[in-house]
Design a protein around this motif. Structure first.
Motif, PDB file in Angstrom:
ATOM      1  N   ARG A   1       0.817  -1.221   0.000  1.00 49.18           N
ATOM      2  CA  ARG A   1       0.000   0.000   0.000  1.00 49.18           C
ATOM      3  C   ARG A   1       0.844   1.262   0.000  1.00 49.18           C
ATOM      4  O   ARG A   1       0.350   2.346  -0.264  1.00 49.18           O
ATOM      5  CB  ARG A   1      -0.986  -0.002   1.168  1.00 49.18           C
ATOM      6  CG  ARG A   1      -0.347   0.037   2.522  1.00 49.18           C
ATOM      7  CD  ARG A   1      -1.345  -0.367   3.594  1.00 49.18           C
ATOM      8  NE  ARG A   1      -2.432   0.581   3.726  1.00 49.18           N
ATOM      9  CZ  ARG A   1      -2.356   1.730   4.396  1.00 49.18           C
ATOM     10  NH1 ARG A   1      -1.225   2.087   4.971  1.00 49.18           N
ATOM     11  NH2 ARG A   1      -3.384   2.524   4.497  1.00 49.18           N
ATOM     12  N   HIS A   2       2.123   1.121   0.325  1.00 49.64           N
ATOM     13  CA  HIS A   2       3.009   2.290   0.326  1.00 49.64           C
ATOM     14  C   HIS A   2       3.854   2.389  -0.945  1.00 49.64           C
ATOM     15  O   HIS A   2       4.670   3.286  -1.068  1.00 49.64           O
ATOM     16  CB  HIS A   2       3.939   2.245   1.528  1.00 49.64           C
ATOM     17  CG  HIS A   2       3.218   2.423   2.832  1.00 49.64           C
ATOM     18  ND1 HIS A   2       2.573   3.588   3.166  1.00 49.64           N
ATOM     19  CD2 HIS A   2       3.037   1.585   3.887  1.00 49.64           C
ATOM     20  CE1 HIS A   2       2.038   3.459   4.373  1.00 49.64           C
ATOM     21  NE2 HIS A   2       2.293   2.256   4.826  1.00 49.64           N
ATOM     22  N   THR A   3       3.697   1.456  -1.864  1.00 47.11           N
ATOM     23  CA  THR A   3       4.576   1.430  -3.040  1.00 47.11           C
ATOM     24  C   THR A   3       4.106   2.418  -4.103  1.00 47.11           C
ATOM     25  O   THR A   3       3.021   2.999  -4.006  1.00 47.11           O
ATOM     26  CB  THR A   3       4.620   0.026  -3.662  1.00 47.11           C
ATOM     27  OG1 THR A   3       3.295  -0.338  -4.045  1.00 47.11           O
ATOM     28  CG2 THR A   3       5.180  -0.982  -2.663  1.00 47.11           C
ATOM     29  N   ARG A   4       4.949   2.574  -5.113  1.00 49.80           N
ATOM     30  CA  ARG A   4       4.646   3.577  -6.131  1.00 49.80           C
ATOM     31  C   ARG A   4       4.794   3.033  -7.547  1.00 49.80           C
ATOM     32  O   ARG A   4       4.115   3.471  -8.457  1.00 49.80           O
ATOM     33  CB  ARG A   4       5.616   4.754  -5.944  1.00 49.80           C
ATOM     34  CG  ARG A   4       5.439   5.908  -6.919  1.00 49.80           C
ATOM     35  CD  ARG A   4       4.171   6.639  -6.646  1.00 49.80           C
ATOM     36  NE  ARG A   4       4.001   7.853  -7.409  1.00 49.80           N
ATOM     37  CZ  ARG A   4       3.110   7.999  -8.386  1.00 49.80           C
ATOM     38  NH1 ARG A   4       2.355   7.000  -8.724  1.00 49.80           N
ATOM     39  NH2 ARG A   4       2.974   9.150  -9.004  1.00 49.80           N
TER      40      ARG A   4
ATOM     41  N   LYS B   1      -1.749   1.711  -3.023  1.00 53.91           N
ATOM     42  CA  LYS B   1      -3.037   1.367  -2.428  1.00 53.91           C
ATOM     43  C   LYS B   1      -4.116   1.251  -3.508  1.00 53.91           C
ATOM     44  O   LYS B   1      -5.005   0.396  -3.415  1.00 53.91           O
ATOM     45  CB  LYS B   1      -3.443   2.402  -1.377  1.00 53.91           C
ATOM     46  CG  LYS B   1      -4.639   1.966  -0.562  1.00 53.91           C
ATOM     47  CD  LYS B   1      -4.944   2.958   0.536  1.00 53.91           C
ATOM     48  CE  LYS B   1      -6.333   2.735   1.116  1.00 53.91           C
ATOM     49  NZ  LYS B   1      -6.758   3.882   1.938  1.00 53.91           N
TER      50      LYS B   1
ATOM     51  N   ILE C   1       5.934   6.914   2.506  1.00 54.98           N
ATOM     52  CA  ILE C   1       6.862   7.696   1.694  1.00 54.98           C
ATOM     53  C   ILE C   1       7.132   9.082   2.282  1.00 54.98           C
ATOM     54  O   ILE C   1       8.223   9.636   2.128  1.00 54.98           O
ATOM     55  CB  ILE C   1       6.307   7.814   0.250  1.00 54.98           C
ATOM     56  CG1 ILE C   1       7.288   8.539  -0.675  1.00 54.98           C
ATOM     57  CG2 ILE C   1       4.967   8.524   0.218  1.00 54.98           C
ATOM     58  CD1 ILE C   1       8.455   7.720  -1.074  1.00 54.98           C
TER      59      ILE C   1
ATOM     60  N   TYR D   1      -9.570   7.239  -1.967  1.00 51.11           N
ATOM     61  CA  TYR D   1      -9.473   5.779  -1.849  1.00 51.11           C
ATOM     62  C   TYR D   1      -8.063   5.273  -2.120  1.00 51.11           C
ATOM     63  O   TYR D   1      -7.696   4.191  -1.680  1.00 51.11           O
ATOM     64  CB  TYR D   1     -10.494   5.108  -2.774  1.00 51.11           C
ATOM     65  CG  TYR D   1     -11.906   5.419  -2.363  1.00 51.11           C
ATOM     66  CD1 TYR D   1     -12.470   4.798  -1.253  1.00 51.11           C
ATOM     67  CD2 TYR D   1     -12.650   6.376  -3.030  1.00 51.11           C
ATOM     68  CE1 TYR D   1     -13.749   5.110  -0.837  1.00 51.11           C
ATOM     69  CE2 TYR D   1     -13.934   6.693  -2.626  1.00 51.11           C
ATOM     70  CZ  TYR D   1     -14.485   6.058  -1.529  1.00 51.11           C
ATOM     71  OH  TYR D   1     -15.752   6.382  -1.112  1.00 51.11           O
ATOM     72  N   ALA D   2      -7.280   6.068  -2.859  1.00 49.62           N
ATOM     73  CA  ALA D   2      -5.903   5.656  -3.145  1.00 49.62           C
ATOM     74  C   ALA D   2      -4.956   6.048  -2.021  1.00 49.62           C
ATOM     75  O   ALA D   2      -3.798   5.654  -2.028  1.00 49.62           O
ATOM     76  CB  ALA D   2      -5.430   6.297  -4.453  1.00 49.62           C
TER      77      ALA D   2
ATOM     78  N   GLN E   1      -2.835   6.248   1.146  1.00 47.62           N
ATOM     79  CA  GLN E   1      -2.320   5.405   2.229  1.00 47.62           C
ATOM     80  C   GLN E   1      -2.432   6.096   3.585  1.00 47.62           C
ATOM     81  O   GLN E   1      -2.249   5.462   4.615  1.00 47.62           O
ATOM     82  CB  GLN E   1      -0.860   5.061   1.922  1.00 47.62           C
ATOM     83  CG  GLN E   1      -0.022   6.292   1.611  1.00 47.62           C
ATOM     84  CD  GLN E   1       1.321   5.967   1.007  1.00 47.62           C
ATOM     85  OE1 GLN E   1       2.031   5.124   1.498  1.00 47.62           O
ATOM     86  NE2 GLN E   1       1.668   6.661  -0.070  1.00 47.62           N
ATOM     87  N   PHE E   2      -2.734   7.399   3.576  1.00 44.45           N
ATOM     88  CA  PHE E   2      -2.819   8.154   4.827  1.00 44.45           C
ATOM     89  C   PHE E   2      -4.246   8.592   5.153  1.00 44.45           C
ATOM     90  O   PHE E   2      -4.456   9.456   5.996  1.00 44.45           O
ATOM     91  CB  PHE E   2      -1.895   9.374   4.755  1.00 44.45           C
ATOM     92  CG  PHE E   2      -0.480   9.018   4.396  1.00 44.45           C
ATOM     93  CD1 PHE E   2       0.268   8.204   5.226  1.00 44.45           C
ATOM     94  CD2 PHE E   2       0.090   9.458   3.215  1.00 44.45           C
ATOM     95  CE1 PHE E   2       1.572   7.847   4.905  1.00 44.45           C
ATOM     96  CE2 PHE E   2       1.389   9.109   2.876  1.00 44.45           C
ATOM     97  CZ  PHE E   2       2.135   8.298   3.722  1.00 44.45           C
TER      98      PHE E   2
ATOM     99  N   TYR F   1       1.689  10.763  -4.945  1.00 40.08           N
ATOM    100  CA  TYR F   1       1.244   9.572  -5.670  1.00 40.08           C
ATOM    101  C   TYR F   1       0.015   9.860  -6.538  1.00 40.08           C
ATOM    102  O   TYR F   1      -0.248   9.144  -7.494  1.00 40.08           O
ATOM    103  CB  TYR F   1       0.881   8.453  -4.676  1.00 40.08           C
ATOM    104  CG  TYR F   1       2.047   7.722  -4.065  1.00 40.08           C
ATOM    105  CD1 TYR F   1       3.350   8.212  -4.140  1.00 40.08           C
ATOM    106  CD2 TYR F   1       1.845   6.507  -3.406  1.00 40.08           C
ATOM    107  CE1 TYR F   1       4.400   7.530  -3.563  1.00 40.08           C
ATOM    108  CE2 TYR F   1       2.899   5.820  -2.833  1.00 40.08           C
ATOM    109  CZ  TYR F   1       4.171   6.335  -2.904  1.00 40.08           C
ATOM    110  OH  TYR F   1       5.210   5.641  -2.333  1.00 40.08           O
TER     111      TYR F   1
ATOM    112  N   SER G   1       4.624  15.857  -0.068  1.00 41.34           N
ATOM    113  CA  SER G   1       5.802  15.003   0.083  1.00 41.34           C
ATOM    114  C   SER G   1       5.499  13.567  -0.341  1.00 41.34           C
ATOM    115  O   SER G   1       6.336  12.687  -0.195  1.00 41.34           O
ATOM    116  CB  SER G   1       6.352  15.072   1.508  1.00 41.34           C
ATOM    117  OG  SER G   1       5.364  15.306   2.454  1.00 41.34           O
ATOM    118  N   CYS G   2       4.328  13.336  -0.893  1.00 35.44           N
ATOM    119  CA  CYS G   2       3.953  11.992  -1.380  1.00 35.44           C
ATOM    120  C   CYS G   2       3.801  12.018  -2.901  1.00 35.44           C
ATOM    121  O   CYS G   2       4.524  11.345  -3.609  1.00 35.44           O
ATOM    122  CB  CYS G   2       2.652  11.557  -0.711  1.00 35.44           C
ATOM    123  SG  CYS G   2       1.903  10.075  -1.395  1.00 35.44           S
TER     124      CYS G   2
END
Lengths: 479, 364
Positions: free
Chosen positions: A63-66, A148, A271, B59-60, B62-63, B22, B19-20
């Motif tokens: 879930r933390h990958t990219r 995720k 991350i 939904y994506a 992680q936090f 994604y 800082s993410c």
């Protein structure tokens, strides 16, 4: 045994019949586990997946990958150029210094060529190369939305295919008789259950979140480690398999660790807690002394050694100290810098000896030589007569405000695992494969990545071996 | 929560997002965030209005809650948008109508409908319950001037309030006013707005009404938006017929105004019912309750306006026409009277945000 009631806020509640053996039991809920479950379901198997975490935190470290690394012959909509087998293999050889099993590594690389299509057929969506992905845009596919989102897609696909999933199902014991897996005992919803299965696929990660286990090698220092990923990677299944005589692989003392902000949460900071400020200033330990060349190489090539470096400093803490000139030159981080108008004031805030910090900075400043500062190249700004030296980007720290970030080792994954063969079967200490025990993902990645780090390669190993394990498990269960 | 607290919370979340990164492939918000380090109130208002609430990032994430970082971008941005609409409306006292928007919109619509009905009963009792046919039938129930003059005044009022709001929004989110006149940016923003680009979520669609990706919300929204444009076109054509060609309503079923109006009305009814049903089933976790109520009030009013319009068309040759005309015009009046104080405002501020985004992305 009997039945198991699962609660799933997306799919509703389900009753899982455990009175007759499951075909394929998958233990774990990340990338490798889902790939295994999906392939096993394709193979016609009745699959039960036990995910140790609650539903909200499902997916382990995935879930933390990219991004995911894969072999491909040329540019596509999502990658900017070719990444052939030999280059892939050379990259792997370089980072592992040969600590890899060539036949398994080449198998992984070749099988990765199929991942682009396979993942998309199973709901994963990729992102076109954008600003944040450019450094790896040729070799790696980036998930639209990150790991995720990928995991969500896999769970949705698995659900559609009839895979049954129980969340918060923590397996405590594997029952193995004469090298043959019989059943697994697990906690779920306050009760203890036992499920029999024809085959088990263990894809439950490493042991990096198990602090007592880490203490066996690191002593009390392990209390100061930050775990970047899931707190559910306790290594229970790894320990079970090793106890039953699975042949181990990878150095148990070693882990992959980067420098993270010391204010990060103990688990699951992911991350955003990593810090890229180190090359722009100096890093000192609790004694206010420098301990390593901050400008040895480009940060992406060096950040992975800093976790280990800090783990070996007193109190497992370090401070990255920069001045006003460095502001805005690196990726923003989630915690604000500690700021002061003078070095003495900064030392006070960091609880460092002000005189020693002043002396360390003064010695560093004296040792810097004039040059042309350029973060995009290995520039000629270096120190002379300083130990340890700073080889690049060394410019005096003299412009207030002075800024500091506290650093701790942030552990990504452990290398210890179980040995597997090309069919993902677990190899026992006598060199023979276990009849019906398969492993995929971090629990066996040490076979291929025994050392070092290659961005997006953990997911490659997980996806390739997850698929192999699922396919072989279904074949075994049917046959 | 007051704006300053909302902005502070959004800034906390944006620091995590920055800082993410994604989610940068989903929409325009994250690439716009990436070129910033500090987030003043105006900057945050801009980002919030650039968000189309597709929810993909939620939904994506992680936090996302229950993670201790508690990142919920669609929700905090919806809160800020609701506050934006209120802050930029005019006059300030009426801007408070945004506070309990559903109630306000409902009461104003009921009042305008009742007023029109009462006036018709008082002044045109004969025409109300008798069958009217032939050219000028509508005007025998409600006189031409009584229909056109208030409608024009209300429309001008809406335009003025929105123009003022758009100007202030632009001033607060960007000091450079010259950027307003950039043809390329207008073209990009218009394409993105008319195609609902940011409800596509980078190609996969919205996570709406739940975690699954779907384009259904985008299609329903298209029906509403283009239905509205068809109805606007129908009214315009009718006005031209009336003023310049001397042809007075009602028009025959196959005439241009009726055809446009019918297509628009049907699209609007399907679209509003579709969006309402999606909202009914939607996950409340990434939603701001205040915005949701505003959405429902606006959609209900829009849907009922279209429905009464269609009914009027079907029953215009019966004795029910008089009452239906009064009710339909009551809903139309309610719709336009509350326009500057309801969800319609999203068109103005989102469009302005899209233009600004096109300008700054061209510079990057």
């Amino acid at each position: 045994m009997g039945t198991l009631m699962t609660r799933d806020h997306r799919a509703g509640n389900a009753l899982i019949d455990m009175s007759r053996p499951i075909d394929v039991l998958v233990i774990g809920g990340g990338n490798a586990a889902l790939c295994a479950a999906i392939e096993a379901a394709h193979g016609g198997a009745r699959v039960l997946l036990l995910e140790g975490s609650p539903e909200h935190f499902r997916g382990g470290n995935s879930r933390h990958t990219r991004d995911i690394r894969y072999m491909h012959p040329g540019a596509t909509e999502y990658v900017t150029g070719p990444y052939p087998e030999e280059e892939f293999w050379d990259d792997l050889l370089r980072v592992t210094h040969g600590e890899t099993t060539e036949c398994l590594a080449r198998l992984t690389i070749r099988a990765s060529a199929d991942l682009d299509g396979w993942t998309q057929r199973h709901g994963v969506r990729w992102q076109r190369p954008l600003k944040g992905t450019l450094h790896l845009a040729r070799t790696n596919l980036f998930m639209l939305g990150g790991g995720k989102a990928m995991i969500n897609a896999y769970y949705a696909t698995a659900h559609t295919m009839g895979v049954q999933v129980a969340y918060g199902a923590v397996v405590s014991t594997l029952k193995i008789r004469d090298g043959v897996f019989q059943s697994a005992v697990f906690d779920h919803d306050g009760g203890i259950h036992e499920v029999r299965a024809k085959v088990v696929v263990v894809a439950s990660g490493g042991f990096e979140a198990n602090i007592p286990w880490l203490k066996e090698y690191w002593g009390d220092a392990a209390d100061n480690f930050i775990i970047r990923g899931t707190q559910h990677n306790q290594g229970r299944m790894l320990a079970e398999l090793l106890e039953f005589g699975a042949k181990s692989v990878g150095n148990p003392h070693e882990f992959h660790a980067v420098a993270v902000d010391a204010r990060a949460p103990k688990f699951d900071g992911g991350i955003v807690t990593r810090l890229d400020s180190v090359p722009f200033g100096i890093a000192v330990n609790r004694e206010a002394e420098r301990f390593y060349d901050e400008g040895e190489d480009f940060w992406p090539k060096r950040y992975a050694i800093w976790g280990g470096l800090i783990a070996r400093q007193p109190g497992q803490i370090a401070y990255s100290i920069i001045d006003a000139k460095a502001k805005g030159k690196f990726m923003p981080s989630v915690f604000p810098a500690i700021k002061a108008a003078s070095l003495a004031e900064l030392a006070g805030q960091l609880e460092l000896d002000p005189a020693r910090l002043a002396e360390t900075v003064a010695a560093f400043n004296r040792a810097t030589r004039p040059g042309t500062f350029d973060p995009s190249s290995l520039d000629d700004c270096r120190t002379e007569g300083l130990d340890p030296p700073k080889s690049h980007w060394a410019i005096p720290i003299d412009t207030p405000p002075f800024l500091a970030y506290p650093l701790r080792p942030g552990i990504t994954f452990t290398y210890l695992g179980v040995t597997v063969d090309e069919c993902a079967r677990v190899i026992m200490n006598d060199g023979r494969p276990a009849a019906n025990i398969f492993a995929a993902g971090e629990v066996m990645a040490g076979n291929i990545l025994g050392r070092g780090y290659l961005a997006g390669f953990g997911l490659t190993i997980g996806a390739v071996f997850g698929r192999i394990a699922g396919r072989e498990a279904a074949r075994h269960a049917n046959g | 929560m007051p704006m300053v607290d909302l902005v502070a919370e959004a800034e906390r979340q944006m620091t995590i997002c920055n800082s993410c990164r994604y989610c940068e492939g989903y929409c325009a918000v994250f690439p716009a965030m990436e070129i910033r380090r500090d987030f003043e109130e105006g900057e945050m208002i801009y980002l919030a209005n650039l968000c189309f609430e597709c929810r993909d990032c939620f939904y994506a994430c992680q936090f996302a809650p229950p993670h201790e970082f508690g990142v919920n971008v669609p929700q905090i941005f919806a809160e800020i948008r609701a506050e934006t609409y209120q802050e930029y409306s005019w006059p300030g006292i009426l801007g408070k109508l945004y506070r309990r928007n559903g109630l306000a919109v409902g009461l104003i619509t009921v009042a305008s409908t009742a007023l029109i009905l009462l006036l018709v009963i008082a002044l045109r009792r004969d025409a109300l319950f008798s069958t009217q046919a032939g050219e000028g039938a509508f005007y025998r129930v409600i006189p031409y001037a009584a229909m056109v003059i208030p409608a024009l005044l209300i429309a001008l009022y809406c335009l003025a309030v929105f123009a003022r709001g758009a100007y202030r929004f632009w001033r607060d989110t960007d000091t450079d006013l010259t950027g307003v006149i950039d043809f390329r940016a207008f073209a990009v923003a218009t394409r993105d707005a008319f195609g609902l680009r940011y409800l596509k979520g980078g190609g996969v669609g919205c996570n709406y009404p739940d975690e699954r990706f779907s384009q259904v919300r985008r299609w329903f929204h298209h029906l509403v938006f283009y239905g509205f444009l068809f109805d606007l076109a129908s009214t315009t054509v009718a006005a031209i017929y009336d003023h310049f060609l001397g042809r007075h309503a009602p028009y025959p079923p196959l005439s241009l105004p009726v055809a446009l109006g019918t297509i628009g009305g049907v699209a609007l009814v399907i679209g509003t019912v579709g969006l309402l049903s999606l909202k009914w089933r939607s996950d409340r976790q990434p939603a701001a309750p205040r915005m949701l109520k505003m959405d429902v009030a606006f959609l209900l009013l829009l849907g009922l306006t279209s429905l009464t319009g269609l009914l009027l068309l079907v029953l215009r040759a019966t004795p029910a026409m008089g009452a239906l005309l009064a009710v339909h015009l009551g809903f139309v009046a309610g719709l336009f009277l509350t326009m500057p104080y309801g969800k319609f405002a999203h068109i103005v501020y989102r469009y302005a945000a899209l233009i600004r985004n096109a300008l700054e992305q061209a510079r990057v």
